[in-house]
Design an enzyme around this catalytic site. Structure first.
Site, PDB file in Angstrom:
ATOM      1  N   GLU A 127       0.846  -1.190   0.000  1.00  0.00           N
ATOM      2  CA  GLU A 127       0.000   0.000   0.000  1.00  0.00           C
ATOM      3  C   GLU A 127       0.881   1.239   0.000  1.00  0.00           C
ATOM      4  O   GLU A 127       1.859   1.312   0.758  1.00  0.00           O
ATOM      5  CB  GLU A 127      -0.908   0.007   1.232  1.00  0.00           C
ATOM      6  CG  GLU A 127      -1.764   1.252   1.385  1.00  0.00           C
ATOM      7  CD  GLU A 127      -2.642   1.203   2.627  1.00  0.00           C
ATOM      8  OE1 GLU A 127      -3.057   0.094   3.031  1.00  0.00           O
ATOM      9  OE2 GLU A 127      -2.907   2.275   3.217  1.00  0.00           O
ATOM     10  N   GLU A 132      -2.732  11.040   3.366  1.00  0.00           N
ATOM     11  CA  GLU A 132      -3.744  10.793   4.390  1.00  0.00           C
ATOM     12  C   GLU A 132      -3.764  12.003   5.310  1.00  0.00           C
ATOM     13  O   GLU A 132      -2.742  12.669   5.504  1.00  0.00           O
ATOM     14  CB  GLU A 132      -3.413   9.545   5.207  1.00  0.00           C
ATOM     15  CG  GLU A 132      -3.664   8.247   4.513  1.00  0.00           C
ATOM     16  CD  GLU A 132      -3.515   7.087   5.479  1.00  0.00           C
ATOM     17  OE1 GLU A 132      -4.539   6.455   5.796  1.00  0.00           O
ATOM     18  OE2 GLU A 132      -2.383   6.836   5.917  1.00  0.00           O
TER      19      GLU A 132
END
Length: 248
Positions: A127, A132
């Site tokens: 990932e 974020e």
């Protein structure tokens, strides 16, 4: 060190400019919806394929909107769109121009997930978190890598502080340059972090195709519960997403 404005040395291979009438769903040739809740992160929202949660705003943006409403057993709704099965590149320059939401418990993200996840479960599939963000920290974003032996709380991660401004008041360009030997993060064309293959405390699993994900979560371990002052709805505006390949 920054990226050239004209992207010298790169060829544009995929893009979505989100042009169309207000209320139109994102292009089904570019995006599919993940529908459900939790996603292994204890997220509180139920992600739908409704225009109320993801649709064009008529001004050249995609609006991904988290709402406080009872739906399918959840107290919130939102959307999570991906290019899984539609566009799964290996390496390149990945960029999105976004205006982020804000508020305690709001968790927008722009990220890449290994396309082999159905046969190699996370985190073995890999990932790459391009951006974020905790809604309660409107001047900070996070960039992370997850893989076997370095995932979740043990991820290879760092944060970027916007010294003069907030990510919820204007658009910013978030980018990752992914090569066979390194991954670099950029904000507005300026590189703020590079991780080399040899720096990874485990197996390098970034040597196969990945797909793109854009979503706005509510709650979950990364951000906690929404607070009494969290205002809904909360929207992430996506002006565009572009992917480039390095020219030979």
């Amino acid at each position: 060190m920054g990226l050239d404005e004209d992207r010298t040395g790169w060829t544009l291979v995929w893009e979505d400019e989100f042009q169309g009438p207000s209320g139109q769903l994102p292009d089904a040739g570019h995006w599919r919806f993940d529908i459900g809740t939790g996603w292994g992160n204890a997220q509180l929202e139920y992600d739908t394929d409704r225009p109320e949660n993801a649709s064009l705003d008529g001004n050249g943006n995609l609006a991904i909107t988290a709402r406080k409403e009872s739906y399918a057993g959840s107290a919130y709704t939102s959307a999570r769109i991906t290019t899984q099965g539609l566009f799964e590149p290996q390496e390149g320059l990945f960029e999105a121009r976004l205006r982020l939401p804000s508020g305690q418990g709001i968790w927008p993200a722009f990220w890449l997930l290994g396309a082999n996840i159905e046969t190699v479960p996370w985190p073995g599939c890999g990932e790459i978190d391009i951006m974020e963000y905790r809604g309660q920290e409107p001047s900070i974003i996070h960039g992370s890598l997850h893989g076997p032996g370095y995932s979740a709380a043990e991820a290879v991660t760092s944060r970027f502080y916007l010294e003069d401004g907030r990510f919820d008041t204007d658009f910013h360009v978030f980018s990752v340059e992914w090569t066979e030997s390194s991954i670099s993060w950029y904000v507005d064309g300026t590189r703020w972090r590079t991780v080399l293959r040899r720096d990874i405390p485990g197996e390098w699993v970034f040597d196969h195709p990945f797909y793109i994900i854009l979503n706005v979560a509510v709650g979950g371990g990364f951000v906690g519960y929404p607070g009494p002052d969290t205002v809904f709805p909360q929207t992430m505006l996506v002006d565009w997403v572009r992917v480039y390949e390095r020219e030979p």
